[in-house]
Design a protein around this motif. Sequence first.
Motif, PDB file in Angstrom:
ATOM      1  N   UNK A   1      11.666-137.338 -76.996  1.00 16.10           N
ATOM      2  CA  UNK A   1      12.098-138.630 -76.909  1.00 16.10           C
ATOM      3  C   UNK A   1      13.462-139.084 -76.383  1.00 16.10           C
ATOM      4  N   UNK A   2      14.336-137.867 -76.174  1.00 13.68           N
ATOM      5  CA  UNK A   2      15.383-138.116 -75.590  1.00 13.68           C
ATOM      6  C   UNK A   2      15.213-138.080 -74.249  1.00 13.68           C
ATOM      7  N   UNK A   3      14.300-137.162 -73.788  1.00 14.73           N
ATOM      8  CA  UNK A   3      13.989-137.044 -72.337  1.00 14.73           C
ATOM      9  C   UNK A   3      13.539-138.456 -71.849  1.00 14.73           C
ATOM     10  N   UNK A   4      12.580-139.074 -72.678  1.00 11.57           N
ATOM     11  CA  UNK A   4      11.737-140.285 -72.253  1.00 11.57           C
ATOM     12  C   UNK A   4      12.994-141.543 -72.258  1.00 11.57           C
ATOM     13  N   UNK A   5      14.111-141.387 -73.196  1.00 12.22           N
ATOM     14  CA  UNK A   5      15.090-142.305 -73.106  1.00 12.22           C
ATOM     15  C   UNK A   5      15.927-142.501 -71.939  1.00 12.22           C
ATOM     16  N   UNK A   6      16.382-141.146 -71.414  1.00 11.21           N
ATOM     17  CA  UNK A   6      17.137-140.756 -70.368  1.00 11.21           C
ATOM     18  C   UNK A   6      16.310-141.340 -68.916  1.00 11.21           C
ATOM     19  N   UNK A   7      14.958-140.820 -69.138  1.00 17.68           N
ATOM     20  CA  UNK A   7      14.455-141.121 -67.960  1.00 17.68           C
ATOM     21  C   UNK A   7      14.069-142.764 -67.300  1.00 17.68           C
ATOM     22  N   UNK A   8      13.947-143.594 -68.729  1.00 17.86           N
ATOM     23  CA  UNK A   8      13.822-144.869 -68.523  1.00 17.86           C
ATOM     24  C   UNK A   8      15.098-145.543 -67.932  1.00 17.86           C
ATOM     25  N   UNK A   9      16.248-144.976 -68.354  1.00 14.85           N
ATOM     26  CA  UNK A   9      17.564-145.318 -67.903  1.00 14.85           C
ATOM     27  C   UNK A   9      17.786-145.083 -66.419  1.00 14.85           C
ATOM     28  N   UNK A  10      17.422-143.824 -66.108  1.00 16.74           N
ATOM     29  CA  UNK A  10      17.950-143.114 -64.819  1.00 16.74           C
ATOM     30  C   UNK A  10      16.850-143.447 -63.659  1.00 16.74           C
TER      31      UNK A  10
END
Length: 338
Positions: A1-10
């Motif tokens: 989930x953390x990786x998805x959130x970071x990917x969505x931002x970056x």
Amino acid sequence: LGALIVSAIVLPWEYAVAQKVGFDTYSSILFDETVKRGSQAKEGHVGPPGYHTAFLWAMFWPGSIAALLGIVFAARRLMRWGGKGERWRRRTPGDMRVLFLACWIMPTWLFFEFYATKLPHYVLPTYPALALLTARAVLTARPRLRLQRIGSALFAVIGVGVATFGIVLVFSMELVQPKAAFIVPSAVVLLVRVAIAARHAWRGMMLCATSCAVLAMLPLVWIVHAGVIPSLTTFSPELVERIDTVNTEGRPIAAMGYHEDSLIFLSRGRIERIVHTDSVAWLAANPDGILLARRLYRDEVGLDHTYVTIDTMTGFQFASSDTVIVDFIENPISGKSE
């Protein structure tokens, strides 16, 4: 989930930048600024393992008054888990919070201790976790007078050093002297608050000490952000202002030797950054161009007296703590200088 959130931002920003500068250029920049920085020190920013630990006491100030207490508190809570071979199986809910904060801090900290390029701010993302550990130690840990006195001494040395440095700047640098009216009184207030906080910590009164230490931060912020930094970061705005007064409309502009990010940003990307060895080639390719050339490199790259110097400015480069001279140079055939 953390990786998805970071990917969505970056990722949207990554894509937008790559579209603007080109994917090949952008991938080259990423490699140069991440992998290459890790394998070899860039721009002279070098240091041994332990660099960030040494800078911690200054960078984490005023929290450094209790940082050592927090580190020892966390180490003891982590090492108390279970007997031999059971450390990771016998945990309590309270220890899980310490474990979470330790996992936040340690991987990043160790990575950058062995990263080739060293700058103090690289480990700043770990400071919130360190602050939480420190606060918990102040509120719940058993008093440890020796650790508290070590923290008190480190805090006092750094606080006195910063205040003294501010006063010395006022009397040694003309750029800072106009701000003397509030830098000197703020430095005196800082010294008084540092003395009060250090005295409380020395006596083992850590809650009072940390409260006073936070109050000591207020005059420091005032000195740095309202006095010193604005006084030492005026050169790029002055260069851009001068560019606007020279006949530069429609003419390409490049900078070599002095090309701070602030210069590029303030000119809204109008100024092109080039390496000093490309100066002559750039002027040849841009007959009506203007080159902002740091004088230090002029002889080295062959920008002799045949090129026209239409203006010269002297200023302070904050990043290198150095005085720089920048010449506005054009080809003798352009005929567009004022």
